[in-house]
Structures are given as structure tokens and as C-alpha cells.
Design an enzyme around this catalytic site. Structure first.
Site, short mmCIF file in Angstrom:
data_model
loop_
_atom_site.label_atom_id
_atom_site.label_comp_id
_atom_site.label_asym_id
_atom_site.label_seq_id
_atom_site.Cartn_x
_atom_site.Cartn_y
_atom_site.Cartn_z
N GLY A 154 0.74 -1.26 0.00
CA GLY A 154 0.00 0.00 0.00
C GLY A 154 0.76 1.30 0.00
O GLY A 154 0.13 2.36 -0.06
N GLY A 201 2.80 2.66 -2.29
CA GLY A 201 3.14 3.22 -3.60
C GLY A 201 2.33 4.45 -3.96
O GLY A 201 1.20 4.63 -3.52
N CYS A 229 -0.87 3.47 -5.68
CA CYS A 229 -1.54 2.32 -5.06
C CYS A 229 -2.63 2.83 -4.11
O CYS A 229 -2.39 3.76 -3.34
CB CYS A 229 -0.54 1.48 -4.28
#
Length: 347
Positions: A181, A183, A186
């Protein structure tokens, strides 16, 4: 249900505490690392920064450029066998030593990966990549590909906790990819409520991996060279970058004209853009867990690479580490509430 009370930290929550140093110049700092991998006992030497296996980052062109800096590229899994054959036939075998062949966990992925690896003995690295590395199916696939490819170095992920790092290493991974999570494109943490602050994940997972003779990759969450340095300081052996390397000439992303200025499309690999392109759309039983953004076109990636590596070298001089390997031993993080003075905007 249970609640863990320990506070977990991201890169924005800490800074390095400077320490006395005998280094006179950043040029005295070596960023080259040498690793011997657990399951193959093969060695690799280079700068342990990896371009992410995203189709708008991990391209053949990116691999060629980053190899000139002794960095690695996890080439995305959506190239055809014919495209791989052309790349391998036109590329120096020494460069292929800085390339990872990415794969999913389907039977088709398994077959295709073995066909790609058969093209050259210089292709030594496999990147087994799924969003959720906690599934039993993933562990079983890892064991299968380890048995089929006993002489290849396997990177597998993603996970964020020590016990799963240990499970993956014992199941055949040489290197474990850490991050759920963090990124820039993301949205897993928003869509699912699942995740782990990246710096704490790196610190805890590195401890678990190193105890078994494995390595980890900090994957995601880096927004600037200082974050890359913090990942290394926290114990990451490698750092994987997506957004920081996006929108460059080598990326192969779609260029869009906005008011006369060039922008490049960048999206997460669980986004609707990626699923529309590679899977025929978002399946009715799932949600998109990524976003699509337009980034200003940034030209050749080599300038960005020099900025990133220069920042990490500077970190090393501030804490007295003459080699990247020493950085984590020289690291003391301090908890902070602020990172920078933004009165004239962000860097």
C-alpha cells in the site's frame, strides 16, 4: 480481534541523526553492494536499486539505461516471448545480469517464465510478484518455481511482516519484496484498510530475513532521495522504485499533450487502466486498487538516477558511512513532526 499498540512509522516520521565523519567528499562513498544468495550461493555485485515491474517503468529501455549505473530492472511481465527474444539477442549478456524476469502465479505465467529464462543463461533473476503474498497459493507457487529453477535467484512478494518473510525464504525465496500500500499510485490501503507503514515494515522484515540468510527489497513509498536513504538505513538490502522513475523517456508510457506540454500516463498495476489493458477490464468481483495520473514528461532517466544516487551518497557522508553496506550500522533515526521548510514550495 486484537489491537497492537506499538506505533509504526513511515519515511515522513523520521530523519537521520548526523554523526561525526572522516569522509572529505561524497565521491569517497561506494554505493556498490555484493550479495551471496541463500538458495543458489551465486553472487551479484552492483548498486541495489531496482526499477519496479510496472509496465510504465520496468521496460527494456529502462533496463539498458539502469544497467549502465549497475542498477537492476524488474522487467514487467507483459512483454511477449518474441519481444523478449529480440531483447535478449540484441543485449550484452553482462547487462542481462541486471535484469529480473517478472511473473505472476498462473500456469501460463510459469510456462512463459521458463521459456524466457531458457533464452539465455545470463538471465539469473526471477521476480514473483503478487499484491497479496500471504496466500497459500502464492507460497505453493514459490515452492514450485524454486524446484523448477534451482539455479536462479528468486525475489518474491509482497509482504510486510517478519513471520511471512521467514515463510517465503524457507519456501524458496532468496529475496523478499516488502510493501503493501505505500506506492504513489496504489490505493490498497484506502480500498481495503490493509497495510503497514513502510519504514517499520522494512525494519522488522529485514531483521527476519537476515536471521535466515536472506535479503529484502523495500518496495514503494519513496518520494525523494532521502526516502531511498531511509529505506537503506532501516535495513533494506535493495530498494525498488516506481513513481520516482516514472514519466521518463525510457518508460514507454503513453505521452499526452496538455496545453502544449507533454505529460506521461502512469498507473498502478491493480488500477482500472492496467486491468483494462491486460485483463479485459475490472472483474465484477473485485475493485480497482490503483490510480491513474498524468506526470510531466521528465526526459532521460539518467539525470534522475544521478540525483537519487547523489542524495544517498550525501546521506552516507552525514552519518560517516564510507560504503552503503555501513549505512544501517551508522543509522540513528529521530522521530519528527516536520521534514522541511515549505515556505517557497516543495523540492
Amino acid at each position: 480481534m486484537r489491537i497492537e499498540e506499538d506505533l509504526k512509522l513511515g519515511f515522513k516520521d523520521v530523519l537521520f541523526r548526523p554523526k561525526r565523519s572522516t569522509l572529505k567528499s561524497r565521491s569517497q562513498v561506494s554505493l556498490t553492494r555484493q550479495f551471496t544468495f541463500k538458495h543458489t550461493q551465486t553472487q551479484w555485485q552492483g548498486v541495489p536499486v531496482i526499477a519496479a515491474n510496472m509496465d510504465t517503468v520496468g521496460s527494456f529501455a529502462m533496463a539498458r539505461t539502469l544497467a549502465s549505473f549497475e542498477m537492476m530492472t524488474a522487467v514487467h511481465k507483459h512483454y511477449s516471448l518474441a519481444q523478449w527474444q529480440t531483447f535478449v539477442s540484441e543485449t550484452d549478456p553482462a547487462l542481462l545480469g541486471h535484469v529480473m524476469v517478472s511473473t505472476g502465479t498462473s500456469e501460463d505465467d510459469f510456462t512463459k517464465t521458463r521459456q524466457i529464462l531458457a533464452m539465455s543463461s545470463a538471465l539469473r533473476f526471477i521476480c514473483v510478484d503478487v499484491a497479496n503474498g500471504y496466500s497459500q497459493h502464492f507460497v505453493e507457487f514459490l515452492r514450485k518455481i524454486r524446484e523448477a529453477c534451482p539455479n536462479h535467484v528468486i525475489l518474491a512478494g509482497n509482504v510486510v511482516t517478519g513471520e511471512m518473510v521467514e515463510e517465503l525464504i524457507l519456501s524458496g525465496a532468496d529475496i523478499v519484496k516488502v510493501g503493501i500500500g505505500p506506492g504513489s499510485v496504489c490505493t490498497t490501503r484506502v480500498k481495503t484498510g490493509v497495510g503497514y507503514p513502510q519504514l517499520s515494515a522494512i525494519i522488522e522484515c529485514a531483521d527476519a530475513a537476515h536471521g535466515l540468510g536472506g535479503q529484502i527489497v523495500g518496495d514503494g513509498g519513496c518520494t525523494c532521495p532521502g526516502d531511498v536513504a531511509k529505506a537503506f538505513g532501516g535495513g533494506a538490502d535493495f530498494v525498488m522504485l516506481g513513481g520516482m522513475l516514472a514519466a521518463h523517456e525510457e518508460c514507454g508510457g503513453e505521452i499526452v499533450d496538455v496545453d502544449g506540454e507533454p505529460f506521461m500516463k502512469f498507473y498502478g498495476m491493480s488500477s482500472s487502466s492496467a486491468m483494462d489493458k491486460h485483463a479485459g477490464g475490472v472483474a465484477e468481483y473485485r475493485a480497482s486498487e490503483g490510480k491513474t495520473v498524468l506526470l510531466p514528461y521528465r526526459g532521460p532517466v539518467e539525470n534522475t538516477v544521478r540525483d537519487i544516487l547523489g542524495g544517498v551518497r550525501s546521506t552516507c557522508t552525514y552519518v560517516g558511512a564510507s560504503q552503503l553496506k555501513e549505512l544501517t550500522k551508522r543509522t540513528t533515526f529521530i522521530r519528527v513532526r516536520e521534514q522541511e521548510n515549505n515556505v517557497y514550495g516543495k523540492e
